[in-house]
Design a protein around this motif. Structure first.
Motif, PDB file in Angstrom:
ATOM      1  N   PRO A 217      54.775  37.771  36.846  1.00  0.00           N
ATOM      2  CA  PRO A 217      53.444  37.252  37.156  1.00  0.00           C
ATOM      3  C   PRO A 217      53.472  35.746  37.367  1.00  0.00           C
ATOM      4  CG  PRO A 217      53.618  37.714  34.813  1.00  0.00           C
ATOM      5  CD  PRO A 217      54.856  38.270  35.456  1.00  0.00           C
ATOM      6  N   ARG A 218      52.574  35.264  38.223  1.00  0.00           N
ATOM      7  CA  ARG A 218      52.428  33.824  38.436  1.00  0.00           C
ATOM      8  C   ARG A 218      51.354  33.232  37.526  1.00  0.00           C
ATOM      9  NH1 ARG A 218      51.152  32.095  44.128  1.00  0.00           N
ATOM     10  NH2 ARG A 218      51.461  30.076  43.117  1.00  0.00           N
ATOM     11  N   LEU A 219      50.494  34.094  36.971  1.00  0.00           N
ATOM     12  CA  LEU A 219      49.452  33.638  36.065  1.00  0.00           C
ATOM     13  C   LEU A 219      49.098  34.767  35.109  1.00  0.00           C
ATOM     14  CD1 LEU A 219      46.388  31.441  36.798  1.00  0.00           C
ATOM     15  CD2 LEU A 219      45.988  33.662  35.723  1.00  0.00           C
ATOM     16  N   VAL A 220      48.841  34.400  33.865  1.00  0.00           N
ATOM     17  CA  VAL A 220      48.439  35.350  32.829  1.00  0.00           C
ATOM     18  C   VAL A 220      46.999  35.065  32.448  1.00  0.00           C
ATOM     19  CG1 VAL A 220      48.856  36.165  30.479  1.00  0.00           C
ATOM     20  CG2 VAL A 220      50.790  35.505  31.937  1.00  0.00           C
TER      21      VAL A 220
ATOM     22  N   VAL B  97      54.116  28.963  34.084  1.00  0.00           N
ATOM     23  CA  VAL B  97      53.288  30.154  34.261  1.00  0.00           C
ATOM     24  C   VAL B  97      52.016  29.937  33.447  1.00  0.00           C
ATOM     25  CG1 VAL B  97      53.090  32.653  33.955  1.00  0.00           C
ATOM     26  CG2 VAL B  97      55.311  31.628  34.546  1.00  0.00           C
ATOM     27  N   PRO B  98      50.898  29.608  34.083  1.00  0.00           N
ATOM     28  CA  PRO B  98      49.670  29.335  33.318  1.00  0.00           C
ATOM     29  C   PRO B  98      49.199  30.571  32.562  1.00  0.00           C
ATOM     30  CG  PRO B  98      49.461  28.655  35.625  1.00  0.00           C
ATOM     31  CD  PRO B  98      50.694  29.489  35.534  1.00  0.00           C
ATOM     32  N   VAL B  99      48.782  30.361  31.324  1.00  0.00           N
ATOM     33  CA  VAL B  99      48.125  31.403  30.541  1.00  0.00           C
ATOM     34  C   VAL B  99      46.675  30.958  30.362  1.00  0.00           C
ATOM     35  CG1 VAL B  99      48.068  32.712  28.398  1.00  0.00           C
ATOM     36  CG2 VAL B  99      50.269  31.975  29.352  1.00  0.00           C
ATOM     37  N   VAL B 100      45.778  31.633  31.053  1.00  0.00           N
ATOM     38  CA  VAL B 100      44.368  31.254  31.044  1.00  0.00           C
ATOM     39  C   VAL B 100      43.622  32.140  30.054  1.00  0.00           C
ATOM     40  CG1 VAL B 100      42.275  30.985  32.412  1.00  0.00           C
ATOM     41  CG2 VAL B 100      44.514  30.513  33.440  1.00  0.00           C
TER      42      VAL B 100
ATOM     43  N   VAL C  91      48.576  38.982  35.791  1.00  0.00           N
ATOM     44  CA  VAL C  91      48.591  40.025  34.774  1.00  0.00           C
ATOM     45  C   VAL C  91      47.488  39.702  33.776  1.00  0.00           C
ATOM     46  CG1 VAL C  91      50.403  38.843  33.428  1.00  0.00           C
ATOM     47  CG2 VAL C  91      49.919  41.257  33.009  1.00  0.00           C
ATOM     48  N   ALA C  92      46.679  40.711  33.445  1.00  0.00           N
ATOM     49  CA  ALA C  92      45.519  40.499  32.587  1.00  0.00           C
ATOM     50  C   ALA C  92      45.564  41.442  31.387  1.00  0.00           C
ATOM     51  CB  ALA C  92      44.228  40.710  33.365  1.00  0.00           C
TER      52      ALA C  92
ATOM     53  N   VAL D 229      39.262  30.180  39.703  1.00  0.00           N
ATOM     54  CA  VAL D 229      40.356  29.382  39.145  1.00  0.00           C
ATOM     55  C   VAL D 229      41.659  29.684  39.877  1.00  0.00           C
ATOM     56  CG1 VAL D 229      41.767  29.016  37.077  1.00  0.00           C
ATOM     57  CG2 VAL D 229      39.273  29.114  36.887  1.00  0.00           C
ATOM     58  N   CYS D 230      41.925  30.970  40.113  1.00  0.00           N
ATOM     59  CA  CYS D 230      43.159  31.345  40.799  1.00  0.00           C
ATOM     60  C   CYS D 230      43.176  30.836  42.233  1.00  0.00           C
ATOM     61  CB  CYS D 230      43.327  32.861  40.767  1.00  0.00           C
ATOM     62  SG  CYS D 230      43.777  33.516  39.145  1.00  0.00           S
ATOM     63  N   ASP D 231      42.033  30.878  42.910  1.00  0.00           N
ATOM     64  CA  ASP D 231      41.966  30.341  44.278  1.00  0.00           C
ATOM     65  C   ASP D 231      42.336  28.861  44.289  1.00  0.00           C
ATOM     66  OD1 ASP D 231      41.203  32.793  45.266  1.00  0.00           O
ATOM     67  OD2 ASP D 231      39.073  32.279  45.470  1.00  0.00           O
ATOM     68  N   ASP D 232      41.846  28.112  43.312  1.00  0.00           N
ATOM     69  CA  ASP D 232      42.166  26.687  43.231  1.00  0.00           C
ATOM     70  C   ASP D 232      43.651  26.457  42.981  1.00  0.00           C
ATOM     71  OD1 ASP D 232      39.565  25.938  43.689  1.00  0.00           O
ATOM     72  OD2 ASP D 232      39.069  25.588  41.587  1.00  0.00           O
ATOM     73  N   LEU D 233      44.276  27.386  42.253  1.00  0.00           N
ATOM     74  CA  LEU D 233      45.692  27.258  41.922  1.00  0.00           C
ATOM     75  C   LEU D 233      46.596  27.901  42.971  1.00  0.00           C
ATOM     76  CD1 LEU D 233      45.541  28.066  38.086  1.00  0.00           C
ATOM     77  CD2 LEU D 233      45.830  25.817  39.140  1.00  0.00           C
ATOM     78  N   GLY D 234      45.995  28.572  43.954  1.00  0.00           N
ATOM     79  CA  GLY D 234      46.787  29.239  44.982  1.00  0.00           C
ATOM     80  C   GLY D 234      47.475  30.490  44.496  1.00  0.00           C
ATOM     81  N   VAL D 235      46.846  31.191  43.562  1.00  0.00           N
ATOM     82  CA  VAL D 235      47.419  32.415  42.988  1.00  0.00           C
ATOM     83  C   VAL D 235      46.584  33.606  43.425  1.00  0.00           C
ATOM     84  CG1 VAL D 235      47.966  33.652  40.853  1.00  0.00           C
ATOM     85  CG2 VAL D 235      48.336  31.178  40.991  1.00  0.00           C
ATOM     86  N   ALA D 236      47.219  34.628  43.975  1.00  0.00           N
ATOM     87  CA  ALA D 236      46.532  35.841  44.415  1.00  0.00           C
ATOM     88  C   ALA D 236      46.352  36.805  43.248  1.00  0.00           C
ATOM     89  CB  ALA D 236      47.323  36.521  45.523  1.00  0.00           C
ATOM     90  N   ALA D 237      45.367  37.684  43.382  1.00  0.00           N
ATOM     91  CA  ALA D 237      45.109  38.682  42.337  1.00  0.00           C
ATOM     92  C   ALA D 237      46.347  39.525  42.054  1.00  0.00           C
ATOM     93  CB  ALA D 237      43.945  39.580  42.753  1.00  0.00           C
ATOM     94  N   ALA D 238      47.117  39.825  43.085  1.00  0.00           N
ATOM     95  CA  ALA D 238      48.307  40.652  42.922  1.00  0.00           C
ATOM     96  C   ALA D 238      49.345  40.008  42.015  1.00  0.00           C
ATOM     97  CB  ALA D 238      48.927  40.948  44.288  1.00  0.00           C
TER      98      ALA D 238
END
Length: 270
Positions: free
Chosen positions: A12-15, A46-49, A216-217, A204-213
């Motif tokens: 994942p690119r973002l958590v 890898v950001p954990v939001v 991981v949530a 937030v993900c749009d601002d970071l350039g991270v797609a939903a795909a």
């Protein structure tokens, strides 16, 4: 549904993780193991939001674990907080006239319902109804006064009600003008129309350039459902609400067993 991590194909690119019942243990703590995994993900960029229903005042308890990206989504998506700057990045408020109309409609059908509101400054409640909260309200007044300004969240409590039935009944009455959900006891959590954990996380993900795909949530309660549905990979905690278990693509160990951290360690090969 797959067991924890086994079906994951990519890193994942973002958590995105809920807090209570998910990342945080039953005693309110973040374990040393979980803290170490969060720190390692931060080192790997890898950001954990944190995406929580908690208001700002309770979310502050976990801000030391936010990481270098510095953002937390609180109040079910109504507020994005810049932890480093200690200020808001985004406020998605319920207009005062909408909140007052919603409260009136609910009270007409459910005369015993009790209301309070969340703002950046804290929570306010109807006179005489402090609801046993940890902290005293910043204001205690008549309903029309506490709803004289836009609010982040309108809370409606009905002691003794079945939480799921309470949400269903309220959604039938006002679900066309606001978002209605819950995360624990019979307390409705009402946000502005279109404001959910998922919709704000997407911003937030749009601002970071991270797609939903690439997200991981993790979650455990109905207020997590939009986020778990939106993310490319989703995990319900082992002790999650049945609706969440049915919705998520995978199952993680329980929150008291460091389930989020264990799944992340497996996904990223820590």
């Amino acid at each position: 549904m797959s067991e924890s991590g086994l079906a994951a194909a990519t890193t994942p690119r973002l958590v995105a993780t809920d807090l209570d019942g998910t990342l945080v243990r039953s005693d309110g703590s973040v374990s040393a193991y979980t803290a170490s995994v969060l720190a390692e993900l931060d080192r790997r960029d890898v950001p954990v939001v944190f995406v929580t229903g908690r208001p700002l005042r309770w979310a502050r308890e976990v801000f030391p674990y936010v990481g270098s990206h510095g953002l937390a989504i609180v109040t079910n998506g109504a507020l994005v907080w810049d932890v480093a700057a200690d200020g808001p990045c985004l406020e998605r408020m319920i207009p005062a006239e909408v909140a007052l109309a919603v409260a009136g409609t609910l009270r007409e059908s459910m005369p015993d319902v009790l209301f309070s509101v969340e703002t950046v400054e804290g929570w306010s409640t109807e006179t005489g109804h402090t609801h046993g909260r940890r902290l005293p309200p910043v204001r205690e007044d008549r309903l029309e006064r506490i709803l004289a300004q836009p609010v982040l969240k309108l809370l409606a409590r009905r002691d003794g009600a079945n939480p799921d039935q309470f949400v269903a009944a309220a959604t039938e009455l006002v679900g066309d003008v606001v978002e209605v959900t819950h995360s624990s006891f019979p307390l409705l959590e009402i946000s502005a129309r279109g404001v959910t954990k998922a919709s704000t996380l997407k911003m937030v993900c749009d601002d970071l350039g991270v797609a939903a795909a690439d997200v991981v949530a993790f979650g455990d309660m109905p207020n997590d459902l939009p986020m778990l549905t939106w993310a490319g990979l989703s995990y319900a905690m082992a002790d999650a609400h049945p609706q969440v278990v049915s919705c998520a693509t995978h199952l993680a160990p329980g929150h008291d067993d460091d389930g989020v951290a264990k799944v992340l360690a497996e996904l990223l090969g820590l």
